[in-house]
Design an enzyme around this catalytic site. Structure first.
Site, PDB file in Angstrom:
ATOM      1  N   CYS B 114      16.458 -15.663  24.754  1.00  0.00           N
ATOM      2  CA  CYS B 114      15.652 -14.794  23.879  1.00  0.00           C
ATOM      3  C   CYS B 114      16.216 -14.656  22.470  1.00  0.00           C
ATOM      4  O   CYS B 114      15.483 -14.434  21.512  1.00  0.00           O
ATOM      5  CB  CYS B 114      15.545 -13.415  24.514  1.00  0.00           C
ATOM      6  SG  CYS B 114      15.158 -13.479  26.263  1.00  0.00           S
ATOM      7  N   HIS B 264      12.090 -10.017  19.030  1.00  0.00           N
ATOM      8  CA  HIS B 264      11.823 -10.790  20.246  1.00  0.00           C
ATOM      9  C   HIS B 264      10.746 -10.051  21.039  1.00  0.00           C
ATOM     10  O   HIS B 264      10.859  -8.841  21.276  1.00  0.00           O
ATOM     11  CB  HIS B 264      13.109 -10.919  21.064  1.00  0.00           C
ATOM     12  CG  HIS B 264      12.859 -11.382  22.462  1.00  0.00           C
ATOM     13  ND1 HIS B 264      12.247 -12.572  22.736  1.00  0.00           N
ATOM     14  CD2 HIS B 264      13.101 -10.787  23.664  1.00  0.00           C
ATOM     15  CE1 HIS B 264      12.135 -12.706  24.042  1.00  0.00           C
ATOM     16  NE2 HIS B 264      12.637 -11.639  24.627  1.00  0.00           N
ATOM     17  N   ASN B 294       5.966 -12.586  27.380  1.00  0.00           N
ATOM     18  CA  ASN B 294       7.271 -12.809  26.761  1.00  0.00           C
ATOM     19  C   ASN B 294       7.630 -14.275  26.983  1.00  0.00           C
ATOM     20  O   ASN B 294       7.802 -14.702  28.124  1.00  0.00           O
ATOM     21  CB  ASN B 294       8.288 -11.863  27.416  1.00  0.00           C
ATOM     22  CG  ASN B 294       9.729 -12.181  27.057  1.00  0.00           C
ATOM     23  OD1 ASN B 294      10.013 -13.148  26.357  1.00  0.00           O
ATOM     24  ND2 ASN B 294      10.635 -11.368  27.548  1.00  0.00           N
TER      25      ASN B 294
END
Lengths: 80, 353
Positions: B114, B264, B294
């Site tokens: 990430c 993020h 995500n």
């Protein structure tokens, strides 16, 4: 905050009747004490009481009474 | 000269994993609650056989074609992923061949999740500043859906797959390009987001294929991604505001001087808490996760690319990026888009049928 008010908040988050929350009630046996609701509880305690639970504290939670003890340890003891 | 982003393009995989399917697979009430907290109500998933590098290749080819850049002009290819094609060789080398890049093009992988984008920008910037590269292709791609147990009620609803291609070249105007980077790591938190059996440390065996069921009934094996939710939440919501404040001080810039702050794209509630802690006004916030999920290492550049496509980022805009996750690892980058020319690439973002 009173014990009853706190139980109402916790019960709503973990989708459990507050009357079922006794000091020795095992949290993980309550269906609603899952990873998502644990995060919701962390957010709620932070926003309402400015209590930031450490991951280790969360991992150590076994019974409902542990939550009340955490409140006291973070300077927000409950009253009867 | 430092590096500037001159073009951005992304590619989304074809499978749409919607709420209805998840409500059939898991408890509908829990799925609705997860959507409410995460702000994620759809995911784009790569089908079996389509890898992160396949998505990256499409994004890269379309970017090059739209800009009229011949493959031979690219002198640096960096592939950033935690879901590469092979243990050996580097996926960047495979992509180098598939994209038809030239023999003087350096190609290597960076293995971060990430937090990857600020790290990758920093590495490419260094190679441009040192004269190694003049036209660099940075490819951030992940297919986490392939390493998440489909029975994992905690992770499946949150994650999707994607790839983003970023073209970086020496900045032609002073004060533009990558202006500052702050990177950090807390390796003691590595177990909090990990595939326990996925490399040399612990070989796969019959034992590692055993189901692990948590108290809520969510199932995975040690060969799949595992996340300690409270630990990741704590790190993201409590650590990142301090990191971002430290970065702003290091860059000698205030939030007032930044046009857009992109994080993020982990979970909308978490991002709102970080924005709120920093006092970021609504107009400077940006979310791009609702229908895609995500997307791990691709998530930050994906949001950046989409903000450019939506016109939220204009030529000359100042953007702060903050990425954080597995490692535990984090990075913050300040960049100013070139004043001359847009980074928008006019091309399809869908993976070809």
């Amino acid at each position: 905050m009173t014990r009853l008010e706190f139980k109402t908040i916790v019960g709503k988050i973990i989708e459990t009747d507050p009357a079922r929350l006794a000091a020795d009630t095992e949290l993980r046996k309550l269906g609603g004490f899952d990873s998502l609701n644990i995060l919701t509880l962390m957010i709620e305690l932070d926003e309402r009481f400015e209590i930031r639970l450490e991951p280790e504290e969360v991992a150590a939670l076994k019974v409902y009474g542990d939550l009340e003890r955490l409140m006291a340890a973070h300077g927000a003891p409950l009253t009867d | 000269m430092n590096a500037a982003i001159t073009a951005l393009h992304y590619c989304l995989p074809p499978v749409r994993l919607e709420q209805e399917e998840l409500a059939r697979r898991f408890d509908p009430k829990q799925i609705a609650a997860i959507a409410k907290m995460s702000g994620i109500t759809g995911r784009r998933i790569a089908p079996p056989g389509v890898t992160a590098s396949d998505l990256a290749m499409v994004a890269a080819q379309r970017l090059l074609a739209a800009r009229g850049i011949a493959p031979a002009e690219i002198d640096l290819l960096v592939f950033v992923s935690q879901t590469g094609d092979h243990q050996i060789p580097a996926t960047a080398c495979v992509l180098h061949g598939r994209l038809g890049l030239g023999p003087h093009c350096a190609a290597f992988d960076l293995g971060l999740g990430c937090s990857a984008y600020p790290y990758a920008l920093s590495v490419v910037d260094g190679l441009i500043q040192s004269g190694v590269a003049k036209k660099a292709l940075l490819l951030n791609a992940d297919t986490l859906s392939h390493v998440i147990d489909p029975r994992d009620r905690g992770l499946v609803p949150l994650h999707g797959d994607a790839a983003v291609a970023t073209l970086l070249e020496p900045a032609t105007e002073a004060g533009t390009g990558l202006l500052g980077v702050l990177l950090g790591t807390d390796g003691t938190g590595a177990p909090h987001l990990m595939i326990p059996v996925s490399g040399a440390r612990k070989p796969r065996s019959a034992e590692t294929k055993r189901d692990i069921t948590d108290p809520s009934g969510s199932v995975r094996t040690d060969e799949h991604l595992a996340m300690n939710g409270p630990a990741i939440f704590h790190f993201s919501v409590y650590k990142m505001p301090d990191v971002i404040r430290e970065a702003l001080a290091k860059f000698r810039v205030t939030l007032n001087e930044v046009d857009l702050i992109i994080f993020h794209q982990a979970n909308r509630t978490m991002l709102e808490l970080i924005y709120k802690a920093l006092g970021v006004p609504e107009a400077k916030r940006f979310y791009f996760m609702e229908k895609i999920g995500n997307t791990s290492g691709a998530a930050t550049p994906l949001a950046l690319a989409e903000a450019v496509r939506q016109g939220k980022i204009q030529p000359g805009s100042r953007v702060l990026l903050a990425s954080f996750g597995a490692g535990l690892s984090w990075g913050v980058a300040l960049l100013r888009m070139p004043a001359a020319g847009s980074a928008i690439v006019e091309a399809d973002v869908e993976y070809p049928a």
